[in-house]
Structure formats: C-alpha cells, structure tokens
Design a protein around this motif. Structure first.
Motif, PDB file in Angstrom:
ATOM      1  N   VAL A  36       0.871  -1.170   0.000  1.00  0.00           N
ATOM      2  CA  VAL A  36       0.000   0.000   0.000  1.00  0.00           C
ATOM      3  C   VAL A  36       0.910   1.222   0.000  1.00  0.00           C
ATOM      4  CG1 VAL A  36      -1.833   1.244   1.193  1.00  0.00           C
ATOM      5  CG2 VAL A  36      -1.706  -1.243   1.385  1.00  0.00           C
ATOM      6  N   LEU A  37       0.745   2.066  -1.011  1.00  0.00           N
ATOM      7  CA  LEU A  37       1.578   3.261  -1.132  1.00  0.00           C
ATOM      8  C   LEU A  37       0.672   4.484  -1.079  1.00  0.00           C
ATOM      9  CD1 LEU A  37       3.531   1.688  -4.048  1.00  0.00           C
ATOM     10  CD2 LEU A  37       4.517   2.132  -1.820  1.00  0.00           C
ATOM     11  N   LEU A  38       1.074   5.461  -0.291  1.00  0.00           N
ATOM     12  CA  LEU A  38       0.241   6.654  -0.133  1.00  0.00           C
ATOM     13  C   LEU A  38       1.015   7.892  -0.538  1.00  0.00           C
ATOM     14  CD1 LEU A  38      -0.539   4.964   2.997  1.00  0.00           C
ATOM     15  CD2 LEU A  38      -2.510   6.037   1.987  1.00  0.00           C
ATOM     16  N   ALA A  39       0.321   8.809  -1.174  1.00  0.00           N
ATOM     17  CA  ALA A  39       0.935  10.088  -1.536  1.00  0.00           C
ATOM     18  C   ALA A  39      -0.067  11.192  -1.248  1.00  0.00           C
ATOM     19  CB  ALA A  39       1.313  10.103  -3.012  1.00  0.00           C
ATOM     20  N   SER A  40       0.433  12.234  -0.631  1.00  0.00           N
ATOM     21  CA  SER A  40      -0.447  13.351  -0.288  1.00  0.00           C
ATOM     22  C   SER A  40      -0.069  14.551  -1.143  1.00  0.00           C
ATOM     23  CB  SER A  40      -0.281  13.690   1.194  1.00  0.00           C
ATOM     24  OG  SER A  40      -0.860  14.939   1.462  1.00  0.00           O
ATOM     25  N   ARG A  41      -1.069  15.147  -1.741  1.00  0.00           N
ATOM     26  CA  ARG A  41      -0.835  16.300  -2.614  1.00  0.00           C
ATOM     27  C   ARG A  41      -0.106  17.423  -1.865  1.00  0.00           C
ATOM     28  NH1 ARG A  41      -0.464  16.651  -7.928  1.00  0.00           N
ATOM     29  NH2 ARG A  41      -0.856  18.748  -8.609  1.00  0.00           N
ATOM     30  N   GLY A  42      -0.383  17.516  -0.581  1.00  0.00           N
ATOM     31  CA  GLY A  42       0.204  18.592   0.209  1.00  0.00           C
ATOM     32  C   GLY A  42       1.585  18.283   0.751  1.00  0.00           C
ATOM     33  N   ALA A  43       2.111  17.108   0.451  1.00  0.00           N
ATOM     34  CA  ALA A  43       3.425  16.722   0.979  1.00  0.00           C
ATOM     35  C   ALA A  43       4.342  16.346  -0.182  1.00  0.00           C
ATOM     36  CB  ALA A  43       3.267  15.561   1.951  1.00  0.00           C
ATOM     37  N   PRO A  44       5.117  17.301  -0.691  1.00  0.00           N
ATOM     38  CA  PRO A  44       5.948  17.042  -1.872  1.00  0.00           C
ATOM     39  C   PRO A  44       6.855  15.822  -1.723  1.00  0.00           C
ATOM     40  CG  PRO A  44       5.942  19.380  -1.352  1.00  0.00           C
ATOM     41  CD  PRO A  44       5.224  18.692  -0.236  1.00  0.00           C
ATOM     42  N   PHE A  45       7.338  15.582  -0.505  1.00  0.00           N
ATOM     43  CA  PHE A  45       8.208  14.421  -0.288  1.00  0.00           C
ATOM     44  C   PHE A  45       7.481  13.125  -0.651  1.00  0.00           C
ATOM     45  CE2 PHE A  45       9.600  11.007   2.628  1.00  0.00           C
ATOM     46  CZ  PHE A  45      10.909  10.886   2.198  1.00  0.00           C
ATOM     47  N   SER A  46       6.206  13.069  -0.291  1.00  0.00           N
ATOM     48  CA  SER A  46       5.455  11.847  -0.563  1.00  0.00           C
ATOM     49  C   SER A  46       5.249  11.653  -2.068  1.00  0.00           C
ATOM     50  CB  SER A  46       4.108  11.870   0.159  1.00  0.00           C
ATOM     51  OG  SER A  46       3.201  12.771  -0.455  1.00  0.00           O
ATOM     52  N   LEU A  47       5.158  12.757  -2.802  1.00  0.00           N
ATOM     53  CA  LEU A  47       4.981  12.660  -4.256  1.00  0.00           C
ATOM     54  C   LEU A  47       6.260  12.116  -4.897  1.00  0.00           C
ATOM     55  CD1 LEU A  47       3.215  16.104  -4.902  1.00  0.00           C
ATOM     56  CD2 LEU A  47       2.165  13.908  -4.308  1.00  0.00           C
ATOM     57  N   ASP A  48       7.399  12.618  -4.414  1.00  0.00           N
ATOM     58  CA  ASP A  48       8.685  12.119  -4.923  1.00  0.00           C
ATOM     59  C   ASP A  48       8.849  10.645  -4.612  1.00  0.00           C
ATOM     60  OD1 ASP A  48       9.232  14.633  -5.752  1.00  0.00           O
ATOM     61  OD2 ASP A  48      10.544  15.151  -4.066  1.00  0.00           O
ATOM     62  N   GLN A  49       8.515  10.289  -3.378  1.00  0.00           N
ATOM     63  CA  GLN A  49       8.634   8.888  -2.966  1.00  0.00           C
ATOM     64  C   GLN A  49       7.757   7.998  -3.832  1.00  0.00           C
ATOM     65  OE1 GLN A  49      10.026   6.731  -0.263  1.00  0.00           O
ATOM     66  NE2 GLN A  49      11.551   8.216  -0.868  1.00  0.00           N
ATOM     67  N   TYR A  50       6.540   8.465  -4.085  1.00  0.00           N
ATOM     68  CA  TYR A  50       5.623   7.646  -4.877  1.00  0.00           C
ATOM     69  C   TYR A  50       6.149   7.488  -6.298  1.00  0.00           C
ATOM     70  CZ  TYR A  50       1.687   5.802  -7.345  1.00  0.00           C
ATOM     71  OH  TYR A  50       0.915   4.993  -8.139  1.00  0.00           O
ATOM     72  N   GLU A  51       6.628   8.580  -6.858  1.00  0.00           N
ATOM     73  CA  GLU A  51       7.111   8.531  -8.241  1.00  0.00           C
ATOM     74  C   GLU A  51       8.258   7.523  -8.390  1.00  0.00           C
ATOM     75  OE1 GLU A  51       7.971  12.375  -9.984  1.00  0.00           O
ATOM     76  OE2 GLU A  51       7.283  11.557 -11.903  1.00  0.00           O
ATOM     77  N   ARG A  52       9.061   7.426  -7.359  1.00  0.00           N
ATOM     78  CA  ARG A  52      10.177   6.465  -7.405  1.00  0.00           C
ATOM     79  C   ARG A  52       9.684   5.033  -7.550  1.00  0.00           C
ATOM     80  NH1 ARG A  52      14.836   8.867  -4.030  1.00  0.00           N
ATOM     81  NH2 ARG A  52      15.656   6.780  -3.989  1.00  0.00           N
ATOM     82  N   THR A  53       8.517   4.756  -6.976  1.00  0.00           N
ATOM     83  CA  THR A  53       8.010   3.380  -7.036  1.00  0.00           C
ATOM     84  C   THR A  53       7.560   3.004  -8.455  1.00  0.00           C
ATOM     85  OG1 THR A  53       5.663   3.837  -6.588  1.00  0.00           O
ATOM     86  CG2 THR A  53       7.126   3.643  -4.672  1.00  0.00           C
ATOM     87  N   LEU A  54       7.497   4.005  -9.320  1.00  0.00           N
ATOM     88  CA  LEU A  54       7.059   3.756 -10.701  1.00  0.00           C
ATOM     89  C   LEU A  54       8.237   3.640 -11.669  1.00  0.00           C
ATOM     90  CD1 LEU A  54       4.199   6.420 -10.737  1.00  0.00           C
ATOM     91  CD2 LEU A  54       3.943   3.970 -10.397  1.00  0.00           C
TER      92      LEU A  54
END
Lengths: 78, 220
Positions: free
Chosen positions: B146-164
């Motif tokens: 389960v991977l979560l990304a929050s629009r308001g947390a840029p770090f989470s967006l970067d982390q999510y993108e790495r999983t792709l």
C-alpha cells in the motif's frame, strides 16, 4: 557493543527480521551482508519506509534503530 | 442505508457525514471492486469507478461480482450490486481513467500494471490536479503493498514517483498465483481504513508492506 556500533533490524518481507550490529561500515550492503541476505533483482530496499535505489546504497548512512526491509516489487491489482 | 440507526455500531469510529467527499476508484477488479463495496458499506456516498473491462467467469472467485454479472461491464455490474447492497449509487465510468470526470479528494489506484500506474500518475501529477490523497495498492498472492501520496506533501509525491521507476525489475510471479479471495478482501479493508484515516486527519506512513504468509505488516 562498542560506542560506535549501531544496531539495525533487517527483514525480508515474509520472514523473521534479524538485528545486526554494524561497526564502521554503516551501509545497506553491510547490513544485508551481516544479516546474510542477498537482494534479488526484483526486490526493493526500504529503510524506515523510504525506498532507495541501488545507486544510493553507498551514500546512505544507516543510523541506530533503522529498519531495512526487502520487499518484492509487485505490480498486480486484479 | 443512510440513517444514523444503520450506522450506530460505527458512530464513534466514522459516520457517513464525515465521508461525503468525492472518491475515485481506478480499476474495478480484485482490489477496486471490494474497495468500492467496503467504502460504500462504510458510508462513502460519492464514489466514481473507472474500468473498461467486462466481468468474466475467472473474475468471480476473487472479485465482487455475482454469477449474473458475467458479460457485463464491470462498472455497471458493480453499480447494480452496490446499489442493491448499500443503496449507494456509484458513478460508473466504463472507460480507463484518462481525465477527471469528477474532482476527487481521494484517488484509489487499483490497476493491473506499473505501466498503467505511470499513465495515471502522469495525469495526477499535473499541478492543476485536484486530488488530496492517492492510495495505490499492489498485490500478488501473499504480498500486498500500500503506497500513499499526499498532494500537500511534496516528499510523498517524490517517494511515490520512485516506485514507478521503469528501470526497477518487477517480480512477475505466476499468473495462477495472483488473486484469491483473502488477499483481495484484505486490500479492500485496508483501503477503507486509509479513507477513514484521511477523513479523520490521522497520520499515516507512506508505505506498508503486508505479508499474508506470515501475517506481518511492515511500515515506516
């Protein structure tokens, strides 16, 4: 454990984690070696939930209490 | 089913009023179909589901469809079943997610492949995209991520993108060891839990790995 040792916990998802002590070399590779785990090409390393690419292993310095998990890179949804 | 009496057993956990925000479920297969049912049962009333597949016999053991669903568009069959079981009228889109037909707060990504996820991410990462939380669930037999990304947390967006990252080899597993009712059920329940956490502004980690073989959860 000397004052410069750190203890990290290493898991492969689906098996019991092992605690290993690292002295000096605080890298992912050192932790995996100490845990006698060999990373598969289809696995990802996650440190405290943050995924790392293999080219970042050398530059990432582990800290006491870190949790390293080897997880399968899966893609399914159906 | 939208009466306070119906929800009294969960009234101190979460109420339909707190779950009125729009949700988009992308993919109505093993993960998405149960997630939609779980969300509707929990009290979510504004759910859009995107999928262009048709229900086939081999979908029945692990997906939220009935015998009479075979041959129907998955989203249409799901719309009927969810209506019958919960009274919620989901918005059914018999098409892949290519653009916003609604402006969801929460997006659930439950598609088959990393390639499809990359295509979806290319839409979601645009600055004008309206979503707040992305919940991406990946599953293969005993392994669930389960991977979560929050629009308001840029770090989470970067982390999510790495999983792709397409350069990371994927464990293909075996096509006969993909889904079985207990793993798809777990995914549906996990998604409902994260939607509840979003509604309640509870803290979550960015990634969870669930291993059903040892019944273990690893998270940050």
């Amino acid at each position: 454990m000397s004052s410069r040792d750190i203890i990290v916990k290493v898991y492969r998802a689906g098996s019991k984690g092992v605690e290993v002590a690292l002295n000096g070399d605080r890298t992912i590779d050192a932790a995996l070696k100490a845990a006698e785990l060999q990373m598969k090409s289809t696995e990802i390393v996650s440190v405290n939930g943050e995924e790392l690419d293999s080219d970042e292993f050398d530059s990432y310095t582990l800290e006491d209490g870190d949790r390293i998990v080897l997880v399968k890179n899966i893609e399914g949804g159906r | 089913m939208n009466s306070s009496r119906a929800y009294k057993r969960q009234s101190r956990i979460i109420t339909p009023k707190e779950l009125a925000f729009p949700i988009a479920v992308i993919g109505a297969g093993g993960i998405g179909s149960w997630a939609t049912l779980a969300l509707a049962k929990m009290g979510c009333s504004n759910i859009a589901v995107y999928d262009n597949d048709i229900v086939e016999e081999h979908n029945l053991p692990s997906q939220c469809f009935s015998l009479s669903s075979v041959g129907m568009k998955k989203v249409d069959a799901l719309q009927q079943l969810i209506q019958e079981m919960t009274g919620v009228d989901i918005h059914a889109y018999p098409q892949p997610f290519q653009t916003y037909t609604t402006t969801p707060d929460v997006i659930i990504c439950a598609v088959d492949s990393l390639e499809q996820r990359r295509e979806i991410w290319n839409i979601l990462k645009r600055p004008i995209a309206p979503w707040k939380l992305l919940i991406d669930v990946r599953m293969h037999h005993n392994d669930i991520r389960v991977l979560l990304a929050s629009r308001g947390a840029p770090f989470s967006l970067d982390q999510y993108e790495r999983t792709l990252d397409p350069s990371r080899p994927v464990d293909p597993g075996k096509c006969t060891e993909r889904s079985v009712i207990y793993n798809t059920f777990v995914c549906g329940g996990m998604i409902a839990n994260f939607v509840k956490k979003f509604a309640k502004h509870e803290r979550v980690s960015l990634s969870y790995t669930i291993d059903l073989a040892t019944v273990s959860i690893y998270h940050a």
